[in-house]
Design a protein around this motif. Sequence first.
Motif, PDB file in Angstrom:
ATOM      1  N   UNK A   1       3.004   8.668   2.850  1.00  0.00           N
ATOM      2  CA  UNK A   1       1.498   9.174   2.195  1.00  0.00           C
ATOM      3  C   UNK A   1       0.548   8.350   2.745  1.00  0.00           C
ATOM      4  N   UNK A   2       0.856   7.348   3.313  1.00  0.00           N
ATOM      5  CA  UNK A   2      -0.194   6.384   4.235  1.00  0.00           C
ATOM      6  C   UNK A   2      -0.502   7.155   5.454  1.00  0.00           C
TER       7      UNK A   2
ATOM      8  N   UNK B   1      -7.986  15.443   0.931  1.00  0.00           N
ATOM      9  CA  UNK B   1      -6.456  15.550   1.172  1.00  0.00           C
ATOM     10  C   UNK B   1      -6.228  13.984   1.412  1.00  0.00           C
ATOM     11  N   UNK B   2      -7.000  13.307   2.036  1.00  0.00           N
ATOM     12  CA  UNK B   2      -6.809  11.947   2.485  1.00  0.00           C
ATOM     13  C   UNK B   2      -6.741  11.071   0.926  1.00  0.00           C
ATOM     14  N   UNK B   3      -7.641  11.319  -0.075  1.00  0.00           N
ATOM     15  CA  UNK B   3      -7.571  10.907  -1.279  1.00  0.00           C
ATOM     16  C   UNK B   3      -6.165  11.196  -2.145  1.00  0.00           C
ATOM     17  N   UNK B   4      -5.964  12.617  -1.960  1.00  0.00           N
ATOM     18  CA  UNK B   4      -4.892  13.015  -2.577  1.00  0.00           C
ATOM     19  C   UNK B   4      -3.676  12.252  -2.171  1.00  0.00           C
ATOM     20  N   UNK B   5      -3.459  12.075  -0.840  1.00  0.00           N
ATOM     21  CA  UNK B   5      -2.140  11.167  -0.101  1.00  0.00           C
ATOM     22  C   UNK B   5      -2.207   9.734  -0.602  1.00  0.00           C
TER      23      UNK B   5
ATOM     24  N   UNK C   1       0.666   7.872  -2.529  1.00  0.00           N
ATOM     25  CA  UNK C   1       0.787   6.593  -2.235  1.00  0.00           C
ATOM     26  C   UNK C   1       0.971   5.430  -3.399  1.00  0.00           C
ATOM     27  N   UNK C   2      -0.047   5.409  -4.160  1.00  0.00           N
ATOM     28  CA  UNK C   2      -0.253   4.775  -5.418  1.00  0.00           C
ATOM     29  C   UNK C   2       1.134   4.921  -6.223  1.00  0.00           C
ATOM     30  N   UNK C   3       1.845   6.173  -6.449  1.00  0.00           N
ATOM     31  CA  UNK C   3       2.829   6.195  -7.331  1.00  0.00           C
ATOM     32  C   UNK C   3       4.218   5.263  -6.862  1.00  0.00           C
TER      33      UNK C   3
END
Length: 138
Positions: free
Chosen positions: A80-81, A95-99, A103-105
Amino acid sequence: DPTFVPAYLCLADLAAHSQDWNEVLKQSEKALALDPATNAVSYMFNAGANFSLHHFSDAEKSGLRASQFAEEDIDPRQLHYLLAEIYEAKGDLINEMAQLREFLKFADGKEAEIVKHYLAKLSGRPDKSTAPAEHGAK
């Protein structure tokens, strides 16, 4: 054995450590030619090499293909990063923010705090992927 996929992945890993992205690309493509259906690691190496070589569309395709595999096949934080970096390079803020949210999950501690802070900064930035082209626009 020229059909032994892990050998190509080891060569790709060695090349990645020395940042020889053309070699990483070459070895990951050999691995994918032998086994395009079951090896997420090959797609991760391919995505990373393409990203480093500024082949962002190919990097995105391989990264998205890697995301179709089970989480235990690859490190989802890395995936995801990497996808967030690809979308950042493409100017695709949404899409950057969505990924980064994906990542945070899987992140915790200091890395989660850093990404949360970065997401907060991104929320005020315009999305360039939907902006009209500046060249030749009338």
